[in-house]
Motif scaffolding. Structure first.
Motif, mmCIF file in Angstrom:
data_model
loop_
_atom_site.group_PDB
_atom_site.id
_atom_site.type_symbol
_atom_site.label_atom_id
_atom_site.label_comp_id
_atom_site.label_asym_id
_atom_site.label_seq_id
_atom_site.Cartn_x
_atom_site.Cartn_y
_atom_site.Cartn_z
ATOM 1 N N GLY A 289 0.707 -1.082 0.045
ATOM 2 C CA GLY A 289 0.159 0.098 -0.023
ATOM 3 C C GLY A 289 0.770 1.205 0.011
ATOM 4 O O GLY A 289 2.056 1.207 -0.014
ATOM 5 N N GLU A 290 0.280 2.350 -0.037
ATOM 6 C CA GLU A 290 0.976 3.743 -0.248
ATOM 7 C C GLU A 290 1.290 4.392 1.123
ATOM 8 O O GLU A 290 1.833 5.251 1.078
ATOM 9 N N GLY A 291 0.803 3.693 2.356
ATOM 10 C CA GLY A 291 1.101 4.254 3.723
ATOM 11 C C GLY A 291 2.035 3.951 4.159
ATOM 12 O O GLY A 291 3.311 3.185 3.602
ATOM 13 N N ALA A 292 2.199 3.964 5.762
ATOM 14 C CA ALA A 292 3.704 3.751 6.504
ATOM 15 C C ALA A 292 3.607 2.520 6.732
ATOM 16 O O ALA A 292 4.543 1.897 7.003
ATOM 17 N N VAL A 293 2.448 1.729 7.038
ATOM 18 C CA VAL A 293 2.374 0.403 7.293
ATOM 19 C C VAL A 293 1.702 -0.407 6.376
ATOM 20 O O VAL A 293 0.786 -0.092 5.686
ATOM 21 N N PRO A 294 2.238 -1.784 5.998
ATOM 22 C CA PRO A 294 1.559 -2.576 4.927
ATOM 23 C C PRO A 294 -0.013 -2.874 5.255
ATOM 24 O O PRO A 294 0.010 -3.076 6.738
ATOM 25 N N GLY A 371 8.442 10.486 -1.200
ATOM 26 C CA GLY A 371 9.374 10.802 -0.331
ATOM 27 C C GLY A 371 8.745 10.926 1.152
ATOM 28 O O GLY A 371 7.780 10.186 1.428
ATOM 29 N N THR A 372 9.247 11.971 2.067
ATOM 30 C CA THR A 372 8.524 12.208 3.375
ATOM 31 C C THR A 372 8.067 13.620 3.396
ATOM 32 O O THR A 372 8.545 14.543 2.965
ATOM 33 N N CYS A 373 6.886 13.761 4.112
ATOM 34 C CA CYS A 373 6.472 15.233 4.252
ATOM 35 C C CYS A 373 7.322 15.906 5.332
ATOM 36 O O CYS A 373 7.793 15.591 6.241
ATOM 37 N N GLN A 374 7.932 17.012 4.801
ATOM 38 C CA GLN A 374 8.828 18.167 5.421
ATOM 39 C C GLN A 374 8.168 18.528 6.980
ATOM 40 O O GLN A 374 9.013 18.763 7.825
ATOM 41 N N ARG A 375 6.926 18.325 7.145
ATOM 42 C CA ARG A 375 6.264 18.802 8.370
ATOM 43 C C ARG A 375 6.024 17.771 9.380
ATOM 44 O O ARG A 375 6.277 17.766 10.472
ATOM 45 N N CYS A 376 5.481 16.514 8.828
ATOM 46 C CA CYS A 376 5.109 15.495 9.760
ATOM 47 C C CYS A 376 5.974 14.147 9.502
ATOM 48 O O CYS A 376 5.846 13.166 10.310
ATOM 49 N N GLY A 377 6.620 14.064 8.528
ATOM 50 C CA GLY A 377 7.439 12.926 8.302
ATOM 51 C C GLY A 377 6.352 11.942 7.641
ATOM 52 O O GLY A 377 6.944 10.457 7.321
ATOM 53 N N TYR A 378 5.378 11.865 7.160
ATOM 54 C CA TYR A 378 4.437 10.976 6.762
ATOM 55 C C TYR A 378 4.882 10.949 5.334
ATOM 56 O O TYR A 378 5.365 11.690 4.783
ATOM 57 N N VAL A 379 4.523 9.488 4.477
ATOM 58 C CA VAL A 379 4.755 9.324 3.070
ATOM 59 C C VAL A 379 4.102 10.429 2.221
ATOM 60 O O VAL A 379 2.978 10.770 2.611
ATOM 61 N N ALA A 380 5.078 10.863 1.374
ATOM 62 C CA ALA A 380 4.363 11.968 0.555
ATOM 63 C C ALA A 380 5.022 12.292 -0.781
ATOM 64 O O ALA A 380 6.425 11.730 -0.725
#
Ligand code: SF4
Ligand code: ZN
Length: 465
Positions: A289-294, A371-380
């Protein structure tokens, strides 16, 4: 109305409400019937529910030909909706699998007439095979089950616990719920989750939008108006599930998406030309998937109607009212279209899911880099993740900043240039005279089973991945 149609109406009400004690759907506002298609008077299914349960559940045999019907593949057999013809309205007296017990239903997926025990066994075995064939889990994994209190996630939690014990998967199962802050909907469905948690003994963890983002969906809807609420809710929920799973130490998230959900998503992504999601499996993708956890969808080959039947025959307690914001959702149009397609071609649900899995795009198609979000670190795939962009708009009092084609205005704001009143109005700013709304307090986040172990979270920006 023909006698058989009445039978379908009755069975439909029974089927839709699942005979569950918590059913609160009213005619014309249910997931199966496109708005305005239900030919019952509003509220009639309340009365019919008890009548149908009596005929089907207590007497065990239909007295109006109801038991001879299959749950309608399209709406409720309303005047302009053709009655389903793919499966004949006759059912053998005995189960086609064991040949001994009386047949209790005709499977929507295969057309086989089965008794209760054979249907439950077939449904459980098919789910097990889907888990094994898709290699969805590995021994020792901690799996967070996305639990909404609805039929899909309730059946999923029940099945995973049962199959884990039966086949020795070696999983640590948890329930993970998201509280969007939708009064009259999520509070009641969370009560169903808690009842399930007490019966199953699985640990439960609830994360809420108010705690994570400082905004409940009801408050967002007050600022945003009736449209686009699901855009916010979908983006926030994806992150909320990931954040909850990370806090619980889960390796994977299992969601209750069924074959109908997957088909709707494939259809929606095609209609929107969402190449990114089409490439990632169009909603039908396996684990990952596209999130941080499969993520995985163990029920993705299960028909929605069969999930309802399974819940009914197992006597599972679930919540079935539709979200108050759902009628405005684009998914509803895809659902209505799918019902029409299914009426003409009953395999449309499975076919669309299959199309989503087999779809391939040109290899030279350029896709945004992850990549990762500059503000929260989530996938972006942009400097800020979608949730942070949406939050930025909400916090600035410009709720439409993150939706639609407002790139020029976003650039203006980023460069510190003032917006005109007209530009602010286009971004959903309230009239100047309106007093600012009081900020909702952010709560604490913790597990229901560990009241002493609560951790404070002020929002995604403060979370460390
Ligand atoms: Fe959220 Fe929309 Fe679903 Fe309601 S219908 S829970 S607003 S995504
Ligand atoms: Zn972010």
């Amino acid at each position: 109305m023909r006698r058989e149609q009445w039978g379908e109406e009755l069975l439909f009400c029974w089927w839709l409400l699942g005979g569950a004690v918590s059913g609160q759907v009213h005619a014309g506002n249910c997931r199966q019937v496109p708005a305005g298609r239900c030919s019952l008077w509003p509220g009639a299914c309340w009365g019919l529910r008890y009548l149908a349960r009596c005929m089907l559940g207590v007497v065990g045999r239909c007295m109006l030909g109801v038991g001879q019907c299959v749950p309608p593949a399209c709406g409720a057999g309303g005047a302009e909706t053709p009655a389903p013809t793919a499966v004949p309205h006759t059912m053998p007296a005995t189960c086609s699998a064991c040949g001994a017990s009386p047949a209790a239903l005709r499977r929507p997926k295969t057309g086989h007439a089965l008794c209760r025990a054979c249907f439950l066994a077939a449904f459980e075995e098919e789910t097990h095979q889907a888990i094994v064939a898709g290699r969805l889990f590995r021994p020792g994994e901690t799996v967070a089950i996305g639990a909404s209190g609805g039929k899909d996630s309730t059946v999923l939690a029940h099945l995973l616990q049962l199959l884990d014990q039966r086949h020795g998967y070696g999983l640590r199962l948890l329930l993970l719920s998201v509280d969007e802050g939708i009064a009259g909907y999520r509070d009641a469905s969370l009560a169903a989750v808690r009842r399930h948690q007490r019966r199953s003994g699985l640990p439960l963890h609830v994360v809420s939008y108010r705690q994570l983002y400082g905004w409940s969906m009801d408050r967002i809807a007050r600022h945003l108006g009736p449209r686009n609420n699901c855009t916010f809710c979908g983006v926030f929920r994806r992150q909320a599930l990931d954040r909850g799973a990370l806090l619980m130490g889960a390796d994977k998230i299992a969601t209750g998406h069924n074959a109908d959900d997957v088909a709707e998503t494939v259809l929606m992504n095609f209609l929107r030309g969402d190449v990114g999601r089409l490439r990632r499996g169009a909603g039908a993708g396996p684990a990952g998937g596209e999130g941080a956890v499969p993520r995985c969808k163990p029920l993705r080959h299960a028909y929605e109607k069969e999930i309802v039947l399974y819940a009914y025959f197992q006597g599972l307690d679930y919540f079935s009212t539709e979200c108050v914001y759902a009628p405005q959702a684009y998914r509803g149009y895809a659902r209505a279209l799918l019902k029409e397609l299914e009426a003409a071609r009953p395999s449309a649900v499975a076919d669309l899911g299959h199309s989503g899995e087999r779809l391939s795009l040109r290899s030279d198609l350029r896709m945004p880099a992850r990549g990762t979000c500059q503000r929260c670190g989530y996938v972006a795939s942009q400097p800020l993740c979608k949730a942070c962009v949406l939050l930025e708009g909400l916090d600035r009092g410009l709720p439409k900043l993150g939706i639609g084609k407002h790139r020029r205005l976003r650039d203006k704001l980023r460069d510190g240039q003032p917006l005109t009143q007209e530009e602010r109005r286009r971004l959903g700013a309230p009239d100047e005279e309106e007093p600012p709304e009081e900020q909702e307090p952010r709560g604490e986040l913790g597990t229901d089973e560990e009241p002493g172990g609560r951790r404070e979270l002020r929002g995604p920006r403060d979370l460390d991945f």
